[in-house]
Enzyme design. Structure first.
Site, PDB file in Angstrom:
ATOM      1  N   TRP A   1       0.824  -1.220   0.000  1.00 46.53           N
ATOM      2  CA  TRP A   1       0.000   0.000   0.000  1.00 46.53           C
ATOM      3  C   TRP A   1       0.850   1.259   0.000  1.00 46.53           C
ATOM      4  CZ3 TRP A   1      -4.486  -0.597  -1.861  1.00 46.53           C
ATOM      5  CH2 TRP A   1      -5.226  -1.761  -1.611  1.00 46.53           C
TER       6      TRP A   1
ATOM      7  N   ASP B   1      -0.778   6.770   6.487  1.00 51.48           N
ATOM      8  CA  ASP B   1      -1.912   5.921   6.123  1.00 51.48           C
ATOM      9  C   ASP B   1      -2.037   4.879   7.231  1.00 51.48           C
ATOM     10  OD1 ASP B   1      -3.672   4.040   5.127  1.00 51.48           O
ATOM     11  OD2 ASP B   1      -2.503   3.570   3.322  1.00 51.48           O
TER      12      ASP B   1
ATOM     13  N   LYS C   1     -11.186  -1.776   7.826  1.00 47.85           N
ATOM     14  CA  LYS C   1     -10.439  -2.729   8.650  1.00 47.85           C
ATOM     15  C   LYS C   1     -10.794  -2.568  10.134  1.00 47.85           C
ATOM     16  CE  LYS C   1      -7.866  -3.013   4.721  1.00 47.85           C
ATOM     17  NZ  LYS C   1      -7.237  -2.095   3.790  1.00 47.85           N
TER      18      LYS C   1
HETATM   19  C1  LIG Z   1      -6.848  -1.598   2.602  1.00 51.46           C
HETATM   20  C2  LIG Z   1      -5.802  -0.568   2.536  1.00 51.46           C
HETATM   21  C3  LIG Z   1      -5.825   0.477   1.606  1.00 51.46           C
HETATM   22  C4  LIG Z   1      -6.859   0.555   0.484  1.00 51.46           C
HETATM   23  O1  LIG Z   1      -8.025   1.077   0.922  1.00 51.46           O
HETATM   24  P1  LIG Z   1      -9.236   1.381  -0.102  1.00 51.46           P
HETATM   25  O2  LIG Z   1     -10.268   1.859   0.830  1.00 51.46           O
HETATM   26  O3  LIG Z   1      -9.566   0.110  -0.799  1.00 51.46           O
HETATM   27  O4  LIG Z   1      -8.776   2.420  -1.040  1.00 51.46           O
HETATM   28  C5  LIG Z   1      -4.840   1.445   1.692  1.00 51.46           C
HETATM   29  N1  LIG Z   1      -3.878   1.398   2.622  1.00 51.46           N
HETATM   30  C6  LIG Z   1      -3.815   0.392   3.510  1.00 51.46           C
HETATM   31  C7  LIG Z   1      -2.721   0.378   4.519  1.00 51.46           C
HETATM   32  C8  LIG Z   1      -4.771  -0.614   3.501  1.00 51.46           C
HETATM   33  O5  LIG Z   1      -4.701  -1.614   4.398  1.00 51.46           O
END
Ligand SMILES: *Cc1c(COP(=O)(O)O)cnc(C)c1O
Length: 365
Positions: free
Chosen positions: A103, A175, A199
């Site tokens: 990611w 993030d 999550k």
């Molecule tokens: C799941 C995830 C994403 C992607 O998220 P979306 O909502 O599908 O855009 C981005 N960064 C991390 C760390 C993730 O676990």
């Protein structure tokens, strides 16, 4: 009611049962309105109360101090990959990206599309298959960068920052999609935190962002409205119709976290889950082969390991499924097994899985 499975999916992931039960109980008549929360104006006082409560709970649970705004945005974490550079990389500035997994690499690539070579890789462990985090002495910051971007938890490969790297005065942007609220953190060192909800917080599509006001002040004023953080901040995330049902579920999840004792209680549970699972892996290290090489970098949210053969990996997934445990197949780039243990996964759920793992190694080890 049908039987609920033990959900170890990486995302969208399981949500706490009390948050879902509350939604079930309120689905036809929300707050005495005679309507569901989906069917009511986002300007109605019943919805406004939910919106404010969700934001207040983010502030309370993470102890967000004065001087930070909490935003509720759409488009998932992936839209933030573009919005962050679009808003903050201008006037000749650059941005540093610490690439520690799938990611963070995605965030860097998207920044590259948005602002070109102004997006810099400050460190990467890609050549080592992302089996560890970059060490602090490997991170090369660009002087005068607008921000340094990190991914707090590497959802795919299973590493997690316990201590965030210092950035010599450059605002840190994180993030935190896959570990926000796993424990209390100090928000003050961050220019911005963002997290897709699916999550640890609620339904996919919704994003929770926390932005320091002096950092926000450096954002561009000349982007289309929906892409401009300042617009969302000045309208309290009600510039357009927000995803009201998702925000309502977020409220339910956060109210549940609060009732459970907040993030300190969450951390106790999460550390215990990690201790149980990694304890089992280490006790049978020849059979359950951890993917992450640096034990200090292991994630308590996503644990990754391989069995001795792909056939055994497949048998493990199939047998867990028969035993009511789902979502354990590893990500395609990694293979093997991934155990996602977000906040909604209970200590007893991990105990059940670990008992299964002990049994499995007795049969096949
Ligand atoms: C799941 C995830 C994403 C992607 O998220 P979306 O909502 O599908 O855009 C981005 N960064 C991390 C760390 C993730 O676990």
């Amino acid at each position: 009611m049908g039987k609920r499975v033990l959900n170890f999916f990486a995302g969208p992931a399981g949500l706490p049962l009390p948050a879902l039960e509350r939604a079930r109980d309120e689905i036809l008549d929300f707050s005495g309105s005679g309507m569901s929360v989906m069917e009511i104006s986002h300007r109605a006082k019943e919805y406004e109360a939910v919106h404010e409560e969700a934001i207040a709970l983010v502030r309370e649970l993470l102890a967000v101090p004065e001087g930070f705004k909490v935003l509720l945005l759409q488009g998932g974490a992936s839209l933030q990959f573009a919005m962050v550079p679009l808003n903050f990389v201008h006037g000749g500035k650059t941005a540093d990206y610490v690439v520690s997994g799938k990611w963070s690499q995605g965030a860097y690539k998207e920044a590259n599309l948005a602002v070109g070579a102004a997006a810099k890789v400050a460190a990467s462990t890609e050549s080592e298959g992302f089996r560890r985090l970059p060490r602090v002495d490997e991170i090369r910051h660009t002087e005068g960068a607008a921000y340094a971007h990190v991914t707090s938890n590497n959802t795919v490969f299973g590493t997690q920052w316990r201590t965030f790297p210092g950035t010599a005065g450059v605002p840190l942007v994180a993030d935190m999609s896959s570990d926000i609220m796993w424990r209390p953190i100090d928000v003050r060192p961050f220019g911005m935190i963002y997290a897709g909800a699916q999550k640890n917080l609620g339904p996919s599509g919704l994003v929770v962002a926390i932005v320091r006001e002096d950092f926000l002040a450096t954002a561009r004023d000349d982007l289309p409205s929906m892409l401009r953080y300042k617009v969302h901040a000045s309208k309290n995330s009600l510039h357009n119709t927000p995803p009201t049902f998702s925000i309502y579920i977020l409220r339910n999840v956060l109210a549940h976290y609060k009732a459970m004792g907040g993030l300190a209680a969450m951390q106790v549970q999460n550390e215990e889950k990690g201790r149980l699972l990694y304890g089992c892996i280490d006790a049978h290290a020849g059979f359950y082969r951890g993917y992450v090489t640096e034990k200090a970098d292991r994630s308590v949210m996503n644990a990754t390991f391989h069995l001795p053969t792909p056939e055994l990996d497949a048998a493990f997934v199939a047998e867990t499924r028969k035993n009511g445990m789902v979502g354990l197949k590893g990500y395609r780039d990694v293979g093997g097994i991934r155990v996602s243990m977000y906040n909604a996964v209970r200590v007893e759920d991990v105990r059940t899985l670990v008992s299964f793992m002990e049994e499995f190694v007795r049969k096949h080890g």
